[in-house]
Design a protein around this motif. Sequence first.
Motif, PDB file in Angstrom:
ATOM      1  N   THR A 285       0.821  -1.203   0.000  1.00  0.00           N
ATOM      2  CA  THR A 285       0.000   0.000   0.000  1.00  0.00           C
ATOM      3  C   THR A 285       0.858   1.257   0.000  1.00  0.00           C
ATOM      4  O   THR A 285       0.508   2.256  -0.647  1.00  0.00           O
ATOM      5  N   TYR A 288       1.916   1.606  -3.575  1.00  0.00           N
ATOM      6  CA  TYR A 288       0.732   1.903  -4.386  1.00  0.00           C
ATOM      7  C   TYR A 288       0.304   3.366  -4.233  1.00  0.00           C
ATOM      8  O   TYR A 288       0.015   4.050  -5.226  1.00  0.00           O
ATOM      9  N   SER A 346      -8.241  -4.665  -1.765  1.00  0.00           N
ATOM     10  CA  SER A 346      -7.853  -5.269  -3.046  1.00  0.00           C
ATOM     11  C   SER A 346      -8.719  -4.792  -4.200  1.00  0.00           C
ATOM     12  O   SER A 346      -8.389  -5.042  -5.362  1.00  0.00           O
ATOM     13  N   GLN A 347      -9.815  -4.102  -3.903  1.00  0.00           N
ATOM     14  CA  GLN A 347     -10.688  -3.590  -4.958  1.00  0.00           C
ATOM     15  C   GLN A 347     -10.292  -2.196  -5.420  1.00  0.00           C
ATOM     16  O   GLN A 347     -10.864  -1.662  -6.377  1.00  0.00           O
ATOM     17  N   ASP A 349      -8.554   0.933  -7.198  1.00  0.00           N
ATOM     18  CA  ASP A 349      -7.941   1.114  -8.510  1.00  0.00           C
ATOM     19  C   ASP A 349      -7.139   2.410  -8.526  1.00  0.00           C
ATOM     20  O   ASP A 349      -6.835   2.974  -7.477  1.00  0.00           O
ATOM     21  N   GLN A 357     -12.506   4.015  -1.431  1.00  0.00           N
ATOM     22  CA  GLN A 357     -11.810   2.800  -1.836  1.00  0.00           C
ATOM     23  C   GLN A 357     -10.775   2.291  -0.833  1.00  0.00           C
ATOM     24  O   GLN A 357     -10.502   1.094  -0.795  1.00  0.00           O
ATOM     25  N   SER A 415       3.007 -10.595  -6.543  1.00  0.00           N
ATOM     26  CA  SER A 415       2.559  -9.279  -7.010  1.00  0.00           C
ATOM     27  C   SER A 415       3.410  -8.803  -8.192  1.00  0.00           C
ATOM     28  O   SER A 415       2.883  -8.333  -9.215  1.00  0.00           O
ATOM     29  N   VAL A 434      -1.468  -1.552 -10.566  1.00  0.00           N
ATOM     30  CA  VAL A 434      -2.719  -1.802  -9.847  1.00  0.00           C
ATOM     31  C   VAL A 434      -3.024  -3.293  -9.816  1.00  0.00           C
ATOM     32  O   VAL A 434      -3.408  -3.852  -8.777  1.00  0.00           O
ATOM     33  N   ASP A 435      -2.834  -3.959 -10.961  1.00  0.00           N
ATOM     34  CA  ASP A 435      -3.082  -5.405 -11.019  1.00  0.00           C
ATOM     35  C   ASP A 435      -2.192  -6.154 -10.018  1.00  0.00           C
ATOM     36  O   ASP A 435      -2.649  -7.084  -9.339  1.00  0.00           O
ATOM     37  N   GLN A 438      -3.396  -5.490  -6.439  1.00  0.00           N
ATOM     38  CA  GLN A 438      -4.620  -6.225  -6.123  1.00  0.00           C
ATOM     39  C   GLN A 438      -4.335  -7.708  -5.885  1.00  0.00           C
ATOM     40  O   GLN A 438      -4.854  -8.309  -4.946  1.00  0.00           O
ATOM     41  N   ARG A 439      -3.479  -8.294  -6.726  1.00  0.00           N
ATOM     42  CA  ARG A 439      -3.157  -9.706  -6.514  1.00  0.00           C
ATOM     43  C   ARG A 439      -2.431  -9.898  -5.177  1.00  0.00           C
ATOM     44  O   ARG A 439      -2.722 -10.839  -4.433  1.00  0.00           O
ATOM     45  N   LEU A 442      -4.819  -9.913  -2.366  1.00  0.00           N
ATOM     46  CA  LEU A 442      -5.619 -11.138  -2.344  1.00  0.00           C
ATOM     47  C   LEU A 442      -4.830 -12.291  -1.724  1.00  0.00           C
ATOM     48  O   LEU A 442      -5.386 -13.121  -1.000  1.00  0.00           O
TER      49      LEU A 442
END
Length: 475
Positions: A285, A288, A346-347, A349, A357, A415, A434-435, A438-439, A442
């Motif tokens: 995070t 990100y 994880s949702q 964007d 978010q 990731s 972002v992908d 998110q992975r 998860l």
Amino acid sequence: MRRSPWATLAVLALAQFIVVLDVTIVNVALPHIQADLKFSTDNLQWVINAYTLLFGGFLLLGGRMSDLLGPRRVFIAGLLLFGATSLVAGLSNSPEFLIGARAVQGLGGALLSPAALAILTVTFAHGRERNIAMGVWGGLAGLGGTLGVVAGGVLVDSLSWQWVFFVNVPIVLALVALIPVFVRDTRHNEGRDRTFDTAGAVLGTAGLLAVVYGVVRSEPKGWGSGEVLTFLIGGVALLIAFVMVEARSKAPLVPLRLFRSRALSVSSGSLALNGAGFLSMFFLTAIYLQQVRGDSALQAGVHFLPMGGAAIAGAILASQLVQKVGTRTVQLGGAVLSVAGLLLLSQADAVGSYTSQLLPGLIIFGVGIIGVGVPGQIAAVSDVEHHEAGAASGVVNAMYQVGGALGLAIVTTLSISRTTDAIAHGVPQQQALVDGFQRGLLVAAAFAIANVFLTLASPQLQPTAEQLTEATAAA
């Protein structure tokens, strides 16, 4: 000369504060460190892992040295090592130099932290005064983690990333000057054989480092490569040797008999998974927020604050609830909240608002992570003899650090693999990041889900107020 015990507490708590601070303060500086020192994406995690692995791997040895050599002596040695390597880390001009400095800094923390707790327990008599002191100790340690992200942001934005390390140096120098005045020297085990079990500490830590390195190298090399297999197999062999050494040692770092306790075994695994989820979320995070959403270091730190506040509130709530509904119920609720928080995060964007978010997930995860930690620490020491409670606390603390390092290696590897694959298929870099984010979350959520099932095997306990204070302060 009579020394005020509360002045002693102030010195000890400040030392523990900077040790905890260093776990979080570096996270918001990571993008700047990566750009300045040309870290590869997969190697950046070692700025965190080098510290946590050495800290967790040598925590028990630090406690043993404190018992045998005297806690004040080991406390000063740990502080000096911590301060010196903080200076070296700030002066680093290459990834290898910084990672090495962070590793030795973790060793310094592993020496000073258990020594400080040992001094505290002999300074305050068992009962109300010690409970108050433990509460202050635990509270300031938690505050260090919360303030670290904001302090790191201020230092990086106003000065440079080097100052997240330089800031420790004057504090350490001041503490070393104050220790002879405010901390009395106490010695234990005089005249006894001084058995440190250094072999156990080295084998255990080397085995863990090898396994983590093998996991990290699997992303660029592949799981079937000779390099990866060599490190993974070698790491497992070292860990097996560690268990054999501990089983035969007269004074083992990890008394294997402790794991006959179901409560300790389950709590160790649960806290390891908790560390894996927390460290992974924090690392991903922080990057990100700055690389995808364009936060400054300070903005990223401020955006983490609600999670820290939620954790503090969660600690108060969990401490009250365990006495009413029991440890397993609270721990199970914390694990479920951790899953929910990570799934919500994880949702996120690249364009959605922070309030919708990120904020809900951060708050829920902050409550959840501490909801697992408080009852887990209490349960860990519930079945062991009183004279082994310190060893049991040391084991679960080490497991938390080690679990965090191993979890971060797995999450970061998966990731990065997702991000790299997305870019190779023509996805724009920001969306690819972002992908990957998110992975990674998860996978961290999968750790939390595993913790839900593991918690079901934990015993249900309802501790007294005194047991609660001592167990949570030793965490």
